[in-house]
Motif scaffolding. Structure first.
Motif, PDB file in Angstrom:
ATOM      1  N   TYR A 128       0.847  -1.186   0.000  1.00 21.70           N
ATOM      2  CA  TYR A 128       0.000   0.000   0.000  1.00 21.70           C
ATOM      3  C   TYR A 128       0.889   1.244   0.000  1.00 21.70           C
ATOM      4  O   TYR A 128       1.941   1.268   0.650  1.00 21.70           O
ATOM      5  CB  TYR A 128      -0.883   0.046   1.249  1.00 21.70           C
ATOM      6  CG  TYR A 128      -1.966  -1.010   1.287  1.00 21.70           C
ATOM      7  CD1 TYR A 128      -3.244  -0.726   0.808  1.00 21.70           C
ATOM      8  CD2 TYR A 128      -1.723  -2.267   1.815  1.00 21.70           C
ATOM      9  CE1 TYR A 128      -4.252  -1.686   0.860  1.00 21.70           C
ATOM     10  CE2 TYR A 128      -2.725  -3.230   1.866  1.00 21.70           C
ATOM     11  CZ  TYR A 128      -3.981  -2.927   1.386  1.00 21.70           C
ATOM     12  OH  TYR A 128      -4.971  -3.871   1.437  1.00 21.70           O
ATOM     13  N   GLU A 129       0.448   2.258  -0.711  1.00 15.60           N
ATOM     14  CA  GLU A 129       1.153   3.535  -0.695  1.00 15.60           C
ATOM     15  C   GLU A 129       0.159   4.659  -0.446  1.00 15.60           C
ATOM     16  O   GLU A 129      -0.824   4.804  -1.178  1.00 15.60           O
ATOM     17  CB  GLU A 129       1.894   3.758  -2.022  1.00 15.60           C
ATOM     18  CG  GLU A 129       3.059   2.798  -2.215  1.00 15.60           C
ATOM     19  CD  GLU A 129       3.965   3.189  -3.381  1.00 15.60           C
ATOM     20  OE1 GLU A 129       4.327   4.380  -3.455  1.00 15.60           O
ATOM     21  OE2 GLU A 129       4.272   2.314  -4.197  1.00 15.60           O
ATOM     22  N   PHE A 130       0.405   5.410   0.616  1.00 17.45           N
ATOM     23  CA  PHE A 130      -0.429   6.545   0.969  1.00 17.45           C
ATOM     24  C   PHE A 130       0.490   7.760   1.029  1.00 17.45           C
ATOM     25  O   PHE A 130       1.236   7.937   2.001  1.00 17.45           O
ATOM     26  CB  PHE A 130      -1.107   6.331   2.325  1.00 17.45           C
ATOM     27  CG  PHE A 130      -1.807   4.988   2.447  1.00 17.45           C
ATOM     28  CD1 PHE A 130      -2.982   4.734   1.758  1.00 17.45           C
ATOM     29  CD2 PHE A 130      -1.274   3.979   3.240  1.00 17.45           C
ATOM     30  CE1 PHE A 130      -3.621   3.516   1.869  1.00 17.45           C
ATOM     31  CE2 PHE A 130      -1.903   2.756   3.368  1.00 17.45           C
ATOM     32  CZ  PHE A 130      -3.083   2.526   2.672  1.00 17.45           C
ATOM     33  N   GLU A 131       0.460   8.545  -0.039  1.00 21.34           N
ATOM     34  CA  GLU A 131       1.393   9.672  -0.170  1.00 21.34           C
ATOM     35  C   GLU A 131       2.818   9.130  -0.039  1.00 21.34           C
ATOM     36  O   GLU A 131       3.217   8.265  -0.807  1.00 21.34           O
ATOM     37  CB  GLU A 131       1.071  10.755   0.867  1.00 21.34           C
ATOM     38  CG  GLU A 131      -0.316  11.367   0.669  1.00 21.34           C
ATOM     39  CD  GLU A 131      -0.647  12.438   1.684  1.00 21.34           C
ATOM     40  OE1 GLU A 131       0.265  12.943   2.387  1.00 21.34           O
ATOM     41  OE2 GLU A 131      -1.844  12.790   1.801  1.00 21.34           O
ATOM     42  N   LYS A 134       4.809   4.007   2.532  1.00 26.28           N
ATOM     43  CA  LYS A 134       4.710   2.742   1.796  1.00 26.28           C
ATOM     44  C   LYS A 134       4.720   1.588   2.792  1.00 26.28           C
ATOM     45  O   LYS A 134       5.610   1.495   3.638  1.00 26.28           O
ATOM     46  CB  LYS A 134       5.889   2.599   0.826  1.00 26.28           C
ATOM     47  CG  LYS A 134       5.852   1.328  -0.005  1.00 26.28           C
ATOM     48  CD  LYS A 134       7.034   1.292  -0.979  1.00 26.28           C
ATOM     49  CE  LYS A 134       7.050   0.023  -1.803  1.00 26.28           C
ATOM     50  NZ  LYS A 134       8.208  -0.009  -2.742  1.00 26.28           N
ATOM     51  N   ILE A 135       3.721   0.716   2.683  1.00 25.34           N
ATOM     52  CA  ILE A 135       3.583  -0.398   3.617  1.00 25.34           C
ATOM     53  C   ILE A 135       3.590  -1.705   2.839  1.00 25.34           C
ATOM     54  O   ILE A 135       2.692  -1.971   2.045  1.00 25.34           O
ATOM     55  CB  ILE A 135       2.284  -0.272   4.438  1.00 25.34           C
ATOM     56  CG1 ILE A 135       2.256   1.070   5.184  1.00 25.34           C
ATOM     57  CG2 ILE A 135       2.154  -1.429   5.423  1.00 25.34           C
ATOM     58  CD1 ILE A 135       0.921   1.379   5.833  1.00 25.34           C
ATOM     59  N   ASP A 136       4.628  -2.499   3.072  1.00 31.79           N
ATOM     60  CA  ASP A 136       4.765  -3.807   2.424  1.00 31.79           C
ATOM     61  C   ASP A 136       4.226  -4.860   3.386  1.00 31.79           C
ATOM     62  O   ASP A 136       4.892  -5.229   4.355  1.00 31.79           O
ATOM     63  CB  ASP A 136       6.242  -4.064   2.099  1.00 31.79           C
ATOM     64  CG  ASP A 136       6.472  -5.393   1.389  1.00 31.79           C
ATOM     65  OD1 ASP A 136       5.522  -6.195   1.302  1.00 31.79           O
ATOM     66  OD2 ASP A 136       7.601  -5.626   0.930  1.00 31.79           O
ATOM     67  N   MET A 137       3.006  -5.329   3.130  1.00 28.89           N
ATOM     68  CA  MET A 137       2.340  -6.245   4.048  1.00 28.89           C
ATOM     69  C   MET A 137       3.012  -7.620   4.084  1.00 28.89           C
ATOM     70  O   MET A 137       3.019  -8.282   5.125  1.00 28.89           O
ATOM     71  CB  MET A 137       0.869  -6.410   3.641  1.00 28.89           C
ATOM     72  CG  MET A 137       0.092  -5.106   3.542  1.00 28.89           C
ATOM     73  SD  MET A 137      -0.211  -4.322   5.134  1.00 28.89           S
ATOM     74  CE  MET A 137      -1.602  -5.292   5.714  1.00 28.89           C
TER      75      MET A 137
END
Length: 221
Positions: A128-131, A134-137
């Motif tokens: 996921y990228e929010f602005e 970045k979150i690599d689940m």
């Protein structure tokens, strides 16, 4: 989509049915919690509108029973607007809470919001990228403006749980149960402390973790 309306007042069921069918959805009805549980055993629903105060089996008890075998989104309908009742509703697994008297248009708006949240859940991604966040689940890595954030194991779990339940109001009790486990003997301060540390590590993107006064938190973008 099929919506189950559970309320012991026939007038309320009739009004909600009219609005639901106007949306092009199918409506089914139950007069009490016991009938609702039976119907949920027999068929699937997209959303359940569940009154709290009903004869034979109240709404809270019905949701507890339904949660044993179905994860159908539930919106509680109640004349009891006390904070305790709302908190209890969220703790047992309801997704939203509307206080009577309500406008049918508000209930429809809540249904649409719940459908949107459910769609987000169903389209879960690995990254996921929010602005600049970045979150690599899968890789369990978090990057803030391109730099890897060093989080504790519990901070990772907390952040991933927030993202998995994006847009959902999460009580401190629910976070304790889901992130720390049912056998954990900590209290609300444990959650608040870890949220504070997590926010510090997310820097400018701490804004995505919203505090819900008297309730808990919500990850909102």
């Amino acid at each position: 989509m099929k919506v189950l309306i559970v309320d012991d007042e026939s007038m309320i069921r009739a009004v909600l049915r009219e609005y639901i069918e106007f949306e092009g959805w199918e409506a089914d009805e139950a007069q009490d919690g016991m009938e609702a549980v039976k119907k949920c055993h027999e068929q699937d629903y997209g959303i359940i509108l569940m009154d709290v105060m009903m004869p034979r089996l109240d709404g809270f008890s019905a949701v507890k029973e339904i949660r044993k075998f179905k994860d159908t989104p539930v919106i509680m309908l109640s004349a009891r607007g006390e904070e305790y009742d709302k908190l209890f509703g969220f703790e047992i697994g309801s997704d939203d809470y509307v206080t009577k008297p309500f406008s049918p248009k508000e209930v429809m708006a809540r249904i649409h919001a719940l459908i949107k949240r459910s769609a987000i859940k169903e389209s879960k991604k690995d990254v996921y990228e929010f602005e600049g966040l970045k979150i690599d689940m899968v890789g369990r890595n978090v990057y803030v403006d391109g730099e890897k954030a060093e989080l504790t194991p519990k901070e990772y779990e907390l952040l991933f749980y927030f993202v998995d339940n994006m847009g959902v109001a999460l009580t401190r009790e629910r976070l304790l149960n889901k992130v720390w486990g049912y056998d954990f003997y900590g209290d609300d301060r444990t959650v608040d402390t870890h949220v504070k540390m997590l926010r510090g590590n997310l820097k400018d993107y701490r804004k995505f973790i919203v505090t819900l006064r008297g309730l808990g938190y919500k990850f909102e973008v």
